[in-house]
Design an enzyme around this catalytic site. Structure first.
Site, PDB file in Angstrom:
ATOM      1  N   GLY A 192       0.769  -1.639  -0.215  1.00 16.01           N
ATOM      2  CA  GLY A 192       0.009   0.228  -0.400  1.00 16.01           C
ATOM      3  C   GLY A 192       0.703   1.097  -0.549  1.00 16.01           C
ATOM      4  N   GLY A 227      -0.305   4.142  -0.664  1.00 14.63           N
ATOM      5  CA  GLY A 227      -0.874   5.784  -0.250  1.00 14.63           C
ATOM      6  C   GLY A 227      -0.142   6.272   1.070  1.00 14.63           C
ATOM      7  N   VAL A 247      -0.636   5.973   4.420  1.00 15.72           N
ATOM      8  CA  VAL A 247       0.306   5.521   5.951  1.00 15.72           C
ATOM      9  C   VAL A 247       1.542   5.221   5.090  1.00 15.72           C
ATOM     10  CG1 VAL A 247       0.320   3.898   7.364  1.00 15.72           C
ATOM     11  CG2 VAL A 247      -1.840   5.825   6.431  1.00 15.72           C
ATOM     12  N   ARG A 276     -20.259   0.083   7.220  1.00 13.05           N
ATOM     13  CA  ARG A 276     -18.865   0.273   8.174  1.00 13.05           C
ATOM     14  C   ARG A 276     -18.752  -1.618   7.504  1.00 13.05           C
ATOM     15  NH1 ARG A 276     -17.267   1.264  13.628  1.00 13.05           N
ATOM     16  NH2 ARG A 276     -16.848  -0.532  13.852  1.00 13.05           N
ATOM     17  N   VAL A 329      -1.969  -2.919   9.248  1.00  9.36           N
ATOM     18  CA  VAL A 329      -2.102  -1.364  10.113  1.00  9.36           C
ATOM     19  C   VAL A 329      -3.474  -1.382   9.458  1.00  9.36           C
ATOM     20  CG1 VAL A 329      -1.478   0.635   9.652  1.00  9.36           C
ATOM     21  CG2 VAL A 329       0.595  -0.197   9.597  1.00  9.36           C
ATOM     22  N   ASN A 341      -7.535  -0.991   8.654  1.00 13.60           N
ATOM     23  CA  ASN A 341      -8.725  -0.991   9.402  1.00 13.60           C
ATOM     24  C   ASN A 341      -9.985  -1.348   8.718  1.00 13.60           C
ATOM     25  OD1 ASN A 341      -8.272   0.219  12.094  1.00 13.60           O
ATOM     26  ND2 ASN A 341      -7.256   2.564  10.044  1.00 13.60           N
ATOM     27  N   ASP A 398      -2.395   5.335  18.995  1.00  8.02           N
ATOM     28  CA  ASP A 398      -3.650   5.564  20.501  1.00  8.02           C
ATOM     29  C   ASP A 398      -2.573   6.038  21.317  1.00  8.02           C
ATOM     30  OD1 ASP A 398      -5.368   5.526  18.613  1.00  8.02           O
ATOM     31  OD2 ASP A 398      -5.726   3.292  19.272  1.00  8.02           O
ATOM     32  N   ARG A 454      -0.952   9.968  21.130  1.00  3.92           N
ATOM     33  CA  ARG A 454      -1.623  10.996  20.884  1.00  3.92           C
ATOM     34  C   ARG A 454      -2.489  11.208  22.730  1.00  3.92           C
ATOM     35  NH1 ARG A 454      -6.204   8.487  16.144  1.00  3.92           N
ATOM     36  NH2 ARG A 454      -4.374   9.716  14.431  1.00  3.92           N
ATOM     37  N   HIS A 504      -9.253  -1.121  18.421  1.00  2.00           N
ATOM     38  CA  HIS A 504      -8.828   0.421  17.396  1.00  2.00           C
ATOM     39  C   HIS A 504      -9.749   1.212  17.023  1.00  2.00           C
ATOM     40  CE1 HIS A 504      -6.898   3.623  15.425  1.00  2.00           C
ATOM     41  NE2 HIS A 504      -6.661   2.870  14.777  1.00  2.00           N
TER      42      HIS A 504
HETATM   43  N1  LIG Z   1      -3.978   1.152  12.409  1.00  2.00           N
HETATM   44  C1  LIG Z   1      -4.679   2.134  12.456  1.00  2.00           C
HETATM   45  O1  LIG Z   1      -4.015   2.506  13.593  1.00  2.00           O
HETATM   46  C2  LIG Z   1      -4.516   3.201  11.283  1.00  2.00           C
HETATM   47  C3  LIG Z   1      -3.908   4.126  11.301  1.00  2.00           C
HETATM   48  C4  LIG Z   1      -4.158   5.204   9.754  1.00  2.00           C
HETATM   49  C5  LIG Z   1      -4.831   5.012   9.184  1.00  2.00           C
HETATM   50  N2  LIG Z   1      -4.690   3.891   8.895  1.00  2.00           N
HETATM   51  C6  LIG Z   1      -5.675   2.719   8.283  1.00  2.00           C
HETATM   52  O2  LIG Z   1      -4.405   1.906   7.229  1.00  2.00           O
HETATM   53  C7  LIG Z   1      -4.717   1.834   5.441  1.00  2.00           C
HETATM   54  C8  LIG Z   1      -4.628   3.088   4.726  1.00  2.00           C
HETATM   55  O3  LIG Z   1      -4.201   4.026   4.922  1.00  2.00           O
HETATM   56  P1  LIG Z   1      -4.097   5.385   3.898  1.00  2.00           P
HETATM   57  O4  LIG Z   1      -4.514   6.499   4.639  1.00  2.00           O
HETATM   58  O5  LIG Z   1      -2.346   5.520   3.874  1.00  2.00           O
HETATM   59  O6  LIG Z   1      -5.015   4.948   2.632  1.00  2.00           O
HETATM   60  P2  LIG Z   1      -4.707   4.984   0.999  1.00  2.00           P
HETATM   61  O7  LIG Z   1      -5.775   5.611   0.232  1.00  2.00           O
HETATM   62  O8  LIG Z   1      -3.294   7.140   0.969  1.00  2.00           O
HETATM   63  O9  LIG Z   1      -3.659   3.884   0.836  1.00  2.00           O
HETATM   64  C9  LIG Z   1      -4.455   3.183   0.605  1.00  2.00           C
HETATM   65  C10 LIG Z   1      -3.483   1.865  -0.232  1.00  2.00           C
HETATM   66  O10 LIG Z   1      -3.640   0.914  -0.436  1.00  2.00           O
HETATM   67  C11 LIG Z   1      -3.717   0.504  -1.780  1.00  2.00           C
HETATM   68  N3  LIG Z   1      -4.568  -0.457  -2.145  1.00  2.00           N
HETATM   69  C12 LIG Z   1      -5.814  -0.834  -2.260  1.00  2.00           C
HETATM   70  N4  LIG Z   1      -6.128  -2.624  -3.103  1.00  2.00           N
HETATM   71  C13 LIG Z   1      -4.917  -2.721  -1.923  1.00  2.00           C
HETATM   72  C14 LIG Z   1      -4.726  -4.206  -2.484  1.00  2.00           C
HETATM   73  N5  LIG Z   1      -4.816  -5.295  -3.275  1.00  2.00           N
HETATM   74  N6  LIG Z   1      -2.329  -4.517  -2.932  1.00  2.00           N
HETATM   75  C15 LIG Z   1      -1.991  -3.655  -2.132  1.00  2.00           C
HETATM   76  N7  LIG Z   1      -2.335  -1.374  -2.642  1.00  2.00           N
HETATM   77  C16 LIG Z   1      -3.569  -1.712  -2.506  1.00  2.00           C
HETATM   78  C17 LIG Z   1      -4.620   1.917  -2.343  1.00  2.00           C
HETATM   79  O11 LIG Z   1      -3.717   1.535  -3.994  1.00  2.00           O
HETATM   80  C18 LIG Z   1      -3.342   2.933  -2.033  1.00  2.00           C
HETATM   81  O12 LIG Z   1      -2.750   3.317  -2.562  1.00  2.00           O
HETATM   82  C19 LIG Z   1      -6.158   2.536   5.430  1.00  2.00           C
HETATM   83  O13 LIG Z   1      -7.107   1.208   6.355  1.00  2.00           O
HETATM   84  C20 LIG Z   1      -6.435   3.467   7.001  1.00  2.00           C
HETATM   85  O14 LIG Z   1      -8.490   2.908   7.475  1.00  2.00           O
HETATM   86  C21 LIG Z   1      -4.787   2.862  10.062  1.00  2.00           C
END
Ligand SMILES: NC(=O)c1ccc[n+]([C@@H]2O[C@H](COP(=O)([O-])OP(=O)(O)OC[C@H]3O[C@@H](n4cnc5c(N)ncnc54)[C@H](O)[C@@H]3O)[C@@H](O)[C@H]2O)c1
Length: 308
Positions: free
Chosen positions: A9, A11, A13, A88, A118, A120, A148, A151, A175
Site C-alpha cells: 500500500g 498511499g 500511511v 461499516r 495497519v 482498518n 492511540d 495521541r 482500535h
Molecule cells: N491502525 C491504525 O492506527 C491506522 C492509522 C491510520 C490509517 N490506518 C488504515 O491504514 C490504511 C491505509 O491508510 P492510508 O491513509 O494510507 O490510505 P490510502 O488510501 O492513502 O492508501 C491505501 C493504498 O492501498 C492501496 N491498495 C488498495 N488495494 C490494494 C491491494 N489489493 N494491494 C496493494 N495495495 C492496495 C491503494 O491503491 C492505496 O494506495 C487504511 O485502511 C486506514 O484506515 C490505520
C-alpha cells in the site's frame, strides 16, 4: 547485509512509513501497490532524496510481489477508505478481501516474515492476516495502541506543559470507539497522571484520545492521519529489527490473557526479533477490566461478520 522491509500500500500511511524507514538507513524498503506507477514513482522520489538525507538503503517500487521476496517484516497498509453509501460492514468485507489477497501473496514470497498490520478495521484485519498466513501468533502484530497512546501522550504533555519525552501513556483494547485509555498506567516522569490532574481534565483528554482519528479526519476532509500512524509503525518495526524489546501496546492474538480467547485486542507486548516475545498481563482494576471486555466484544462482533 541490510534488513528488508516491504510496505504494501503506497498511499499516505504506506509511503510515509517507507520514508521514515528509509531515513533510518538500516533496511532496504520495497513499496508495493495495485495502482500502476504509484509505488515506482514514490520509491524513485524517495531514492532521489537519499543523497541529500545521506542514507544508502535501497528503495524500490513494484506492482508485483517478486520484489518483496525474503522480507524480514511486511507492513500491510493496503485498504480502501469508506465511500459514501458504504456501511461499516461493506468496508469491512472490502478490506478483508484486500488483506486476504495481500497476505496470501506476501506469505508465498516471505514465509519467515513478521506481519505488521495497519489496515482498518485494525483488529479484524489482524485476525484475517493471522488466519490466512497460518503464522504463529508471535509473527502477526497490529499497530493501533502505539498511535492511540502517542495521541494521549501528546495531549497530556500539552495540558501540563512538559516535554513529551517525560510522558508515558497506555491505551489498550480494540482500535475504535471502545479503546481503553488507562490513566493509572499513564505517567509523567514516573508520577501517575491521576496525581497530577483532576478527574475532569483526565476525562477530557481521554475523550480527545478516543476521538483522535476523527479529529484529524474532520480537518483533512478527505483522507485520514498518516504522520503519527507511520511514526507508530516505525517504532514497532525498529523494536523488532533492532531486537530492542520495547514494551509497546499492540494488537495481539490473545489466548486466555486478560480472560480473552482467540481474538486480537490491544495489550502491552514485548516486541523483539521474534516478533511478540511476551504478552504483558497487567493487574487491571475491575472497571478497567470491564472496559477491556467491552472493547473485546466490539472486536468479536466485527470478526463475526467476516465469518473466518
Ligand atoms: N491502525 C491504525 O492506527 C491506522 C492509522 C491510520 C490509517 N490506518 C488504515 O491504514 C490504511 C491505509 O491508510 P492510508 O491513509 O494510507 O490510505 P490510502 O488510501 O492513502 O492508501 C491505501 C493504498 O492501498 C492501496 N491498495 C488498495 N488495494 C490494494 C491491494 N489489493 N494491494 C496493494 N495495495 C492496495 C491503494 O491503491 C492505496 O494506495 C487504511 O485502511 C486506514 O484506515 C490505520
Amino acid at each position: 547485509m541490510r534488513f528488508k522491509v516491504t510496505v504494501v500500500g503506497a498511499g499516505h500511511v504506506g509511503a510515509t512509513t517507507a520514508q521514515r524507514l528509509a531515513e533510518k538507513g538500516y533496511a532496504d524498503v520495497v513499496l508495493t501497490d495495485i495502482v500502476e506507477g504509484v509505488p515506482q514513482g514514490k520509491a524513485l522520489d524517495l531514492a532521489e532524496s537519499a543523497p541529500v538525507e545521506g542514507y544508502d538503503a535501497r528503495i524500490t517500487g513494484s506492482n508485483s510481489y517478486e520484489a518483496t521476496g525474503n522480507s524480514d517484516i511486511v507492513v500491510i497498509t493496503a485498504g480502501l477508505p469508506r465511500k459514501p453509501g458504504m456501511s461499516r460492514d461493506d468496508l469491512l468485507m472490502k478490506n478483508y478481501e484486500i488483506v486476504r489477497g495481500v497476505t496470501e501473496q506476501v506469505v508465498r514470497h516471505s514465509p519467515g516474515c513478521i506481519l505488521v498490520v495497519v489496515s482498518n478495521p485494525l483488529d479484524a484485519m489482524c485476525q484475517a492476516a493471522l488466519k490466512v498466513s497460518g503464522f504463529p501468533r508471535e509473527r502477526v502484530v497490529g499497530m493501533a495502541g502505539v498511535l492511540d497512546s502517542a495521541r494521549f501522550r501528546t495531549f497530556i504533555a500539552m495540558e501540563l506543559g512538559v516535554s513529551v519525552e517525560n510522558v508515558h501513556a497506555l491505551v489498550m483494547g480494540g482500535h475504535g470507539d471502545t479503546m481503553v485509555p488507562l490513566p493509572r498506567f499513564s505517567t509523567v516522569a514516573g508520577v501517575p497522571i491521576t496525581e497530577l490532574m483532576t478527574g475532569e481534565t483526565i476525562e477530557k483528554l481521554v475523550k480527545r484520545t478516543r476521538e483522535g482519528g476523527a479529529e484529524i479526519v474532520a480537518y483533512l476532509k478527505t483522507g485520514s492521519a498518516y504522520y503519527a500512524p507511520s511514526s507508530a509503525v516505525v517504532e514497532m518495526v525498529d523494536s523488532i529489527l533492532m531486537d530492542r524489546r520495547k514494551i509497546l501496546p499492540c494488537a495481539a492474538y490473545l489466548q486466555g490473557e486478560y480472560g480473552i480467547k482467540d481474538l486480537f485486542v490491544g495489550v502491552p507486548v514485548k516486541l523483539g526479533s521474534r516478533g511478540i516475545e511476551n504478552i504483558i498481563e497487567l493487574k487491571l482494576a475491575p472497571e478497567e477490566s470491564a472496559m477491556l471486555r467491552k472493547s473485546a466484544e466490539a472486536v468479536s462482533e466485527l470478526v463475526g461478520v467476516m465469518k473466518i
